[in-house]
Design a protein around this motif. Sequence first.
Motif, PDB file in Angstrom:
ATOM      1  N   TYR A   1       4.660   9.571 -19.912  1.00 21.64           N
ATOM      2  CA  TYR A   1       5.846   8.796 -18.843  1.00 21.64           C
ATOM      3  C   TYR A   1       7.134   8.988 -19.435  1.00 21.64           C
ATOM      4  O   TYR A   1       7.375   8.353 -20.491  1.00 21.64           O
ATOM      5  CB  TYR A   1       5.263   7.522 -18.531  1.00 21.64           C
TER       6      TYR A   1
ATOM      7  N   ALA B   1       8.136   8.862  -9.826  1.00 24.78           N
ATOM      8  CA  ALA B   1       8.021   7.549  -9.646  1.00 24.78           C
ATOM      9  C   ALA B   1       9.225   6.735  -9.391  1.00 24.78           C
ATOM     10  O   ALA B   1       9.904   6.217 -10.336  1.00 24.78           O
ATOM     11  CB  ALA B   1       7.142   6.755 -10.626  1.00 24.78           C
ATOM     12  N   HIS B   2       9.771   6.715  -8.192  1.00 20.56           N
ATOM     13  CA  HIS B   2      10.860   5.802  -7.724  1.00 20.56           C
ATOM     14  C   HIS B   2      10.806   5.628  -6.206  1.00 20.56           C
ATOM     15  O   HIS B   2      10.095   6.521  -5.626  1.00 20.56           O
ATOM     16  CB  HIS B   2      12.159   6.294  -8.399  1.00 20.56           C
TER      17      HIS B   2
ATOM     18  N   THR C   1       0.830   4.519  -8.955  1.00 21.43           N
ATOM     19  CA  THR C   1       2.091   5.490  -9.595  1.00 21.43           C
ATOM     20  C   THR C   1       1.884   6.005 -10.883  1.00 21.43           C
ATOM     21  O   THR C   1       2.202   7.272 -11.132  1.00 21.43           O
ATOM     22  CB  THR C   1       3.082   4.509  -9.686  1.00 21.43           C
ATOM     23  N   LEU C   2       1.260   5.555 -11.825  1.00 20.75           N
ATOM     24  CA  LEU C   2       1.053   5.900 -12.965  1.00 20.75           C
ATOM     25  C   LEU C   2      -0.312   6.528 -13.552  1.00 20.75           C
ATOM     26  O   LEU C   2      -0.366   6.864 -14.661  1.00 20.75           O
ATOM     27  CB  LEU C   2       1.448   4.629 -14.134  1.00 20.75           C
TER      28      LEU C   2
ATOM     29  N   GLY D   1      10.043   8.629 -14.075  1.00 24.71           N
ATOM     30  CA  GLY D   1      10.629   7.613 -12.956  1.00 24.71           C
ATOM     31  C   GLY D   1      11.528   6.799 -13.628  1.00 24.71           C
ATOM     32  O   GLY D   1      11.861   7.109 -14.835  1.00 24.71           O
TER      33      GLY D   1
ATOM     34  N   GLN E   1       9.585   1.183 -13.558  1.00 21.44           N
ATOM     35  CA  GLN E   1       7.796   1.271 -13.671  1.00 21.44           C
ATOM     36  C   GLN E   1       7.345   0.875 -14.741  1.00 21.44           C
ATOM     37  O   GLN E   1       6.158   0.295 -14.911  1.00 21.44           O
ATOM     38  CB  GLN E   1       7.548   2.738 -13.377  1.00 21.44           C
TER      39      GLN E   1
ATOM     40  N   ARG F   1      -1.408  -0.219 -13.572  1.00 24.05           N
ATOM     41  CA  ARG F   1      -0.422   0.192 -14.157  1.00 24.05           C
ATOM     42  C   ARG F   1      -0.752   0.320 -16.024  1.00 24.05           C
ATOM     43  O   ARG F   1      -0.463   1.353 -16.380  1.00 24.05           O
ATOM     44  CB  ARG F   1       0.870  -0.796 -14.252  1.00 24.05           C
TER      45      ARG F   1
ATOM     46  N   GLU G   1       7.721  -2.580  -4.485  1.00 26.57           N
ATOM     47  CA  GLU G   1       8.291  -2.373  -5.514  1.00 26.57           C
ATOM     48  C   GLU G   1       9.867  -2.708  -5.421  1.00 26.57           C
ATOM     49  O   GLU G   1      10.441  -2.943  -6.505  1.00 26.57           O
ATOM     50  CB  GLU G   1       8.179  -0.578  -5.827  1.00 26.57           C
TER      51      GLU G   1
END
Length: 946
Positions: A336, A374-375, A417-418, A425, A429, A443, A818
């Motif tokens: 990540y 990831a946004h 997302t993760l 991202g 996150q 997460r 989010e």
Amino acid sequence: MSTATLGAGPQLGEAARSVWGKTDRTGTSPVGWLPLWRHLADAADVAGRLWDDWLSPATRRRVAEELPGGDADGRALAVWLAGVHDIGKATPAFAIQAPLLAERMRDRGLGYDSRQIKADRRLAPHATAGHFVLADWLRQQGWEDPDPYAVVVGGHHGVPPTDEQLKGVMARRHLLGDAAWEQVQRELLTWMTERSAVGDRLAEWRDAPLSQPVQAALTGLVIVADWIASAEEFFPYILDTADANRLRSGWERLNLPMPWLPASPPSDVDDLFAARFDLPAGATPRPVQRTVAGLAETMPASGMMIVEAAMGEGKTEAALAAVEILARRTNASGCYLALPTRATSDAMFGRMLSWLRRLPDAQVSRGDRDVRLAHGKAALNPEYDKLRFTSLPSGIAQDAGGVDIGVHDWLAGRKRTLLSSFVVGTIDQLLFAALRGKHLALRHLGLAGKVVVIDEAHAYDVFMSSFLDRALEWLGGYGVPVVVLSATLPAHRRAKLMEAYDRGRLGPPPPLTWRDRGKPRTDPYAALRSDLRYPLVTVSGEQRGATATSCADSGRGVDVRLRRLDDDLPTLADLLREQLSDGGCALVVRNTVARVQETAAALRAALGPGIAVSVAHSRFMAVDRAAKDRWLRETFGPPGSAERPHRHVVVASQVAEQSLDIDFDLLVTDLAPVDLVLQRIGRLHRHPRADRPAPLATAACWLTGAEWNEEPPQPVPGSRRVYQTSTLLRSAAVLLPHLDGEPLCLPADIAPLTQAAYGDAPVGPPSWHPAMDEAEARRQDEQADKEQKADGFRLAALGERGTSLIGWLSGGVGDTDERTAQGHVRDTDGESLEVLLLVRTPEGLVVPPWIDGGGVPVPTDSVPSWPLSRRIARCTLPLPRMMSAPEVVDDVIADLERRIDLRAWQASPWLAGELVLDVDGQGQARVAAFFVHYDLHEGLRVSRIE
């Protein structure tokens, strides 16, 4: 009692077989419901395949190391917990929700008092009931404390139960059923225990307390298994298929990508960088890159590395090299990459894709790379959007040179997302991993098998840093390798980051005892707080503390003349006119968007058409902002990137100081915290240029935004609203010798200036100290308030091994989106407010005509077509804080909602819940007490209507 054999397990009685697990809630469809036993078996089988073929080996190892039977125990435990996760559905409190199916159960001896159950059933949701039933059953097997295992069942709907909720179930045992119900619960638990082949393991696990990270990872895995097994497209509501065939069919339809297995990278650093990165001809790794790669091979594999080096030294490539090395050493199956903003995330995404295409797998032809941006506006990134429609099989034939890349449809879903292997991202996150919110375990599961890279670590304020420190503590608890990058990291933050990670990796420091009386308490991080070497690479030690290694820089240093400039627009115009007389490109950085716009307008009027003036700031539509960033990189990037203008001025906000590879001949900047001033100077003479105008051959930076005639200098009001006065004054103090003529040498002066500005020792002339002391006292009070505010929703520190996750998310933010969650991890006075900008014409609303595909009519009485909806979504525009402050935001939202009826849009995944700002053909509108004006070149201007 009649029985039926189910799969490889024992026989279940008719009552146990009648318990429903999934339904359309009417009970009338011939395929509209599924027995509980069938869903439990599906979930258990899916968990086994997830463990074998999807879960990161690093996560498997982390779970297995706490169990006596290692990996075999880890798999068996995951399968068993998934197989009993819905045992709480075998209760009256759950069954009553489908009356027709409950009646079938009643006919088989599972009755209840309907009025009593209806009155109280919400006090025993099936996850909480399941925790209670499983824990009670394990106690009957001789377990003293089953909660660390039972909480996985209790938390499989996203929030573990609290002690109060479990006590509430205990006080209302009727919600769990009478003796007949208890018999069915025992029967199902015994059946799944035998089906999962863990009957002889329970006695061993009884004495194997689970840590909180392992509890969370198992909870996340069970959630994933449950979601997959609950999807009728994978596991339909039919019973005529054998277990193995049912699993094979569902798994093939799901088609999850296999995890990356890192190959051994080239042992020679030159070969590694040549193989992974598109280096210029003849280029070799820089000293900091060599140091990072070497330390990644020798540091504790589950440890943290902090890389401090000047802008443009190749920290990103160094970090990606470290990712590959650390992943191979820890069996991590992805990474990540966390960045400060959407814009920097978008820029990094392309760089990651280039790296991924050169990244081999240990087993050629075994799979591909699943990626995620990831946004909140990821779908508007053209590279990512293209990948969202790329077929992503789980096994493809590829040579060692690279693999296919795509976005897996199921993994791209909400709350996942993760879970993809390679994710870029925003820092949010990662901060969300320390926010008490629903499905936090997902997460954590996503992060547990990765290497985490945190870029621009200096960019996070006290509020965000408190969440970052807690996230690092949990990452340390999982054994996740972390690489932190910064050009200007204060030494106290270096020590704080390492201390937070060690607290999770090694546990809290042992408490003092009577034997320690009179002994000095050693601080293992003291050396980190005073180390002024630069560049510097700091890595975890085997015990608390760290080892710091200095290395040479690349020799691309620059001497900068620093000068004061009065905060006066005519003076600025005169300076630019004089300095750019022979040509050149100047960057003027302001601390607020209002100052950017005011400055640009004044310069255009003063400089005339001979010197073009452009602006760059955050208050543009998303599509315009992306085009603006692209233009900046292409126009002012490295030599050869585009034709550079002969003479140009860019007036920008802080968007120019982060992750943009741009190079200017001259810099004027508002006074800012010293690390940010240095970041801005990093855009000055960034690349060697043969065509730089002779008068600008020496790098020069003018510092403005303050009344320099006062003692101490008084920063302008806008700067004091953005930054703390104490930080600004200390910045001015440490820069004072350079303002008085001493050359600023980069990168040599970066560390001394940063550490002096953020240290405790007095700086600046004695005459400044009274005002500086007063400002520092205010800063400390504000910091204490922010830390207390952050604690309101911040995840608790790691508990001792064996402490269950009961109450883990108590008092959290719940199932928030989010955008709302971001408001909890960032220090904002009001909520963030974004709108979709459309243009109103006599014929109705249209997409802004100046964008690609613009001018198209926009319907509001129906859902726009998919392509049009996506085009509209690209018109996202952030409103300034003056319009989202607590005292005005309700009026602004109410006015925006009143203007256009958008009820039909709520069925659109792109447009649901969005607000629309409609402007006239001149880009103007009135919203509540504000007048707004949007311009393609200037962005959004806002003024209050008197």
